[in-house]
Design an enzyme around this catalytic site. Sequence first.
Site, mmCIF file in Angstrom:
data_model
loop_
_atom_site.group_PDB
_atom_site.id
_atom_site.type_symbol
_atom_site.label_atom_id
_atom_site.label_comp_id
_atom_site.label_asym_id
_atom_site.label_seq_id
_atom_site.Cartn_x
_atom_site.Cartn_y
_atom_site.Cartn_z
ATOM 1 C CD GLU A 192 -69.383 30.300 -14.934
ATOM 2 O OE1 GLU A 192 -68.320 30.442 -16.187
ATOM 3 O OE2 GLU A 192 -70.063 30.893 -14.963
ATOM 4 C CG ASN A 193 -65.447 21.908 -15.445
ATOM 5 O OD1 ASN A 193 -65.695 20.842 -15.694
ATOM 6 N ND2 ASN A 193 -64.159 22.790 -14.916
#
Length: 463
Positions: free
Chosen positions: A361-362
């Site tokens: 996740e980013n």
Amino acid sequence: MKAFPKAFLWGGALAANQVEGAYLEGGKGLSTSDVQPKGVFGDVVERVPGDSALKDVAIDFYHRYPEDIALFAEMGFRCLRVSIAWTRIFPNGDETAPNEAGLAFYDKLFDELAKHGITPLVTLSHYEMPWGLVKQYGGWGNRKTIGFFERYARAVFTRYASKVKLWLTFNEINMSLHAPMTGVGLPETSSKAEVYQAIHHQLVASALAVKACHEIVPDGKIGNMLLGGLMYPLSCKPEDVLEALQQNRSWEFFGDVQCRGAYPGYMLRYFRDNSIHIDITDADRDALKSTIDFISFSYYMTGCVTTDEELNQKARGNILSMVQNPHLASSEWGWQIDPIGLRTLLNMLWDRWQKPLFIVENGLGAKDKVEADGSINDDYRIAYLNDHLVQVREAIDDGVEVMGYTSWGPIDLVSASKAEISKRYGFIYVDRDDNGNGTLARSRKKSFYWYRDVIASNGESLK
């Protein structure tokens, strides 16, 4: 030339409760997410017939997944991180046999991914668990939940053994310290001792799932998932440096247990110093020895810590009570933007555990504007992602083994924290607003074409 590995898994990440909708279709039961209609930090609401919430439909991925996967394939995705809604498989959590309609839905989803050559990375529990287990048993506070989770894990490993080779146990497992209802099904008023006991049960369940995965999917890999909450000391005062060490250890401990198979000494001291007694059986200690194959984590921002109480008081409003870094800019939502922090974190985790790392996740949440011609010029998102990916490339050149990168929310979705869709992350725009109005039509943003080029060039197009 610095480069990404040829087998690097480029893609995006989704969560069932933030995209699927269809919250009572196919025999699905109520989850903790369903009874938190205003998000992770909202109140628990007993659902009644006829009421509605944004997540009930979300972006209708349950019915529209073929269209969305085709768009991901157009971008060149090699990997899609999804989660299975536990309550589609065991509606109340304590059934002895799984729900066939739920199993069949994910069969179709994984088949669709295979059709486009996209590797699934599947999270077993992403910010939700059966509400029935909370009401009847007290959530993860009850040791019985370990067995219910193991039954669920074994059911899906068995069903999808030939279709899914990459698995994660719990999403951002350390978030339970900040949002106990979302993480472990406990009231927000629970004591530290109660939360850590529930976390212990979850860590044991995670290890049992690792063991089961290795048995049932011998050619598969299973990892954990941490919220990468890197903290800096606000000053070079030794007290601030020590405080930063302690704050980082508060979340690294979850990785220490899952990578090393036992509680670290600093955590045992923390329990002693805070009069926290954890019931750990010999069977638990034996179970914890089943360790993960790789580490995955989310990365959005860094923060600072200090022993200065006046400055700490000002930081209380932040989710993680972080003191603002005076050297960093912030997003619309006050999240500080720190690409170099991602390189620092990758090196830190690699040095600590020497296991492959996966950034799952980013991304940048922002309010996107649709122009008169329908275009969305999200250059701010492109800049954010570009700068972070450049630092990932630097970390790889440092010698860090990075498996892949799945950006958060490759398509607009309902945010976890406040259950709003106006905080958009996607490369793909979804026509829906926070009041549930809109056609749900999909359209490509400028970042869609940018990410397509990044993947096609295996990162060489980054600036």
